[in-house]
Design an enzyme around this catalytic site. Structure first.
Site, PDB file in Angstrom:
ATOM      1  N   ASP A  64       3.982   0.977  -4.174  1.00 49.86           N
ATOM      2  CA  ASP A  64       4.569  -0.446  -4.552  1.00 49.86           C
ATOM      3  C   ASP A  64       3.995  -1.164  -5.573  1.00 49.86           C
ATOM      4  O   ASP A  64       4.227  -2.461  -5.870  1.00 49.86           O
ATOM      5  CB  ASP A  64       5.201  -1.346  -3.543  1.00 49.86           C
ATOM      6  CG  ASP A  64       3.885  -1.671  -2.665  1.00 49.86           C
ATOM      7  OD1 ASP A  64       2.860  -1.562  -3.235  1.00 49.86           O
ATOM      8  OD2 ASP A  64       4.211  -2.266  -1.546  1.00 49.86           O
ATOM      9  N   HIS A  79      -0.061  -1.301  -2.595  1.00 47.27           N
ATOM     10  CA  HIS A  79      -0.315  -0.269  -1.615  1.00 47.27           C
ATOM     11  C   HIS A  79       0.095   1.161  -2.304  1.00 47.27           C
ATOM     12  O   HIS A  79       0.412   1.416  -3.097  1.00 47.27           O
ATOM     13  CB  HIS A  79       0.440  -0.593  -0.522  1.00 47.27           C
ATOM     14  CG  HIS A  79       0.450  -2.160   0.085  1.00 47.27           C
ATOM     15  ND1 HIS A  79       1.416  -2.938  -0.464  1.00 47.27           N
ATOM     16  CD2 HIS A  79      -0.599  -2.841   0.523  1.00 47.27           C
ATOM     17  CE1 HIS A  79       0.953  -4.210  -0.038  1.00 47.27           C
ATOM     18  NE2 HIS A  79      -0.132  -4.026   0.761  1.00 47.27           N
ATOM     19  N   SER A  81      -2.664  -5.108   5.343  1.00 43.25           N
ATOM     20  CA  SER A  81      -1.519  -4.252   5.146  1.00 43.25           C
ATOM     21  C   SER A  81      -1.872  -2.748   4.837  1.00 43.25           C
ATOM     22  O   SER A  81      -0.979  -1.929   4.971  1.00 43.25           O
ATOM     23  CB  SER A  81      -0.798  -4.995   4.178  1.00 43.25           C
ATOM     24  OG  SER A  81      -1.594  -4.792   2.726  1.00 43.25           O
TER      25      SER A  81
END
Ligand SMILES: *[C@@H]1O[C@H](CO)[C@@H](O)[C@H](O)[C@H]1NC(C)=O
Ligand SMILES: *[C@@H]1O[C@H](CO)[C@@H](O)[C@H](O)[C@H]1NC(C)=O
Ligand SMILES: *[C@@H]1O[C@H](CO)[C@@H](O)[C@H](O)[C@H]1NC(C)=O
Length: 372
Positions: free
Chosen positions: A342, A345, A39
């Site tokens: 968040d 990340h 991610s």
């Protein structure tokens, strides 16, 4: 203007000129950028694979800063590989599952998928004893996908030449192998025994890519995970000695990242001996980001250990029950001054800083902008 100011302004304008000369696009010697990862560098694969389901990344505030709409990136804007592409005047890397024509892959392709681990699911279960119900988008699976796409990407030209002329990123990857254990409260001592396997999977991918023709590979290390809001919450303690007094990060988690990176460097040295003609570049994401945490205020970052997007009433602005995008979450006033997006990340601003550190040095040797 008095003369002292004049004296000062001359060297400054020279300095600006030098900087401008250095930022001229220089990916001239590469035709494509190819990226494998999770991610941290996904530019839409997970989002597309999930059928654009209403996951958090499929809605604002994800994407709000740069794209002004969600793109499947786990950030408010661009990620590291986007800044690398920009620097070289390349378009943003298209997600591998988003197209299947030579035109689509003309300037590169991104195989990274959110949640991906370095170890494939059966290896992970064998080593950890943990079952995973997640789809297997591991590094190994991404390489299979790449193999299947080779004829399309090369479009009739020689496959090995196509790979030789590509700048290839292998990672960051491996963070999720550990995250799965950390999230399941597996003791850190136990997770530490997984590191040689994770590192070996990364080395094996590097070896496979070189055997296919790759000559220039960038392999990033892990981040200082002890500075991440999710783990600051989960592993918080009463003992001040558990924390680094300068940054407030949790020492033993950062030491774990250093251990991974040390073994990764050893593995890369092994691959360098095996393949003396390949350029294997280590990108020091840990050193770069730790430097930012240590000098956050000077660099214009505020509340470095707080998530920008998260639950107001919670410590570190992070909550396990109200994540970013949740009705009860809120976004910080200025994401360009935040490090964590968040709680897991990073913000576009952080990714930009890291990209600068590897493009222009000193957190990549050689700096990527000097490759051609
Ligand atoms: C792919 O090959 C075809 C046939 O040679 C050619 O017409 C087309 O322009 C090529 N596409 C790309 C993106 O290179
Ligand atoms: C994992 O799944 C297998 C097969 O379903 C099961 O036998 C095993 O007990 C599970 N292990 C754990 C740790 O849940
Ligand atoms: C901190 O210490 C207090 C008092 O000893 C204890 O009640 C509390 O559970 C501790 N908190 C953590 C996170 O260890």
């Amino acid at each position: 203007m008095d003369s002292s100011k004049l004296m000062l302004s001359v060297p400054i304008s020279l300095f600006i000129l030098v900087i401008n000369l250095c930022t001229v696009p220089m990916l001239g010697c590469f035709d494509r950028i190819i990226n494998f990862g999770d991610s941290i560098s996904d530019t839409g694969n997970f989002y597309l694979l999930s059928g654009k389901a209403k996951t958090s990344i499929g809605a604002l505030p994800y994407g709000e800063t740069y794209f002004h709409h969600p793109t499947g990136r786990w950030s408010d804007g661009r990620v590291i590989v986007d800044f690398v592409a920009e620097q070289f005047n390349f378009p943003f890397l298209p997600p591998s599952v988003g197209g299947n024509t030579p035109e689509y892959f003309q300037r590169g392709v991104n195989f990274a998928v959110g949640g991906a681990a370095a170890l494939n699911n059966s290896e992970f279960t064998r080593i950890s004893g943990l079952n995973t119900t997640l789809a297997d988008n591991s590094l190994w699976v991404q390489l299979q996908f790449f193999n299947n796409l080779l004829p399309t990407i090369a479009n009739g030209s020689d496959v090995s030449t196509m790979i030789r002329n590509s700048l290839i990123f292998v990672g960051e990857i491996g963070g999720n192998d550990y995250n799965r254990g950390l999230a399941a409260f597996v003791p850190l001592e136990k997770i530490t025994t997984w590191v040689p396997y994770v590192v070996s999977a990364i080395g094996s991918a590097v070896n496979d890519l070189i055997n296919l023709g790759a000559t220039t590979l960038v392999v990033p290390g892990n981040f200082p995970i002890g500075c991440t809001p999710v783990y600051l919450m989960q592993y918080q303690t009463n003992r001040t000695e558990d924390y680094d007094p300068q940054t407030g990060c949790i020492n033993r988690l950062n030491e774990f990242s250093v251990y991974h990176n040390t073994l990764l460097l050893q593995e890369l040295n092994k691959q360098r001996m095996l393949h003396p003609n390949a350029k294997i570049i280590y990108a020091d994401y840990y050193g770069m980001l730790l430097n930012v945490y240590q000098n956050a205020n000077d660099l214009g970052f505020e509340s470095p250990l707080f998530a920008c997007c998260g639950f107001e009433a919670s410590q570190y602005h992070f909550s396990f029950t109200h994540g970013c995008g949740d009705e009860q979450s809120s976004v910080c006033v200025d994401p360009s001054k935040a490090l964590s997006w968040d709680g897991i990340h990073l913000t576009e601003a952080s990714y930009h800083a890291i990209a600068n550190g590897i493009l222009n040095g000193p957190y990549s040797d050689p700096p990527l902008s000097k490759l051609c």
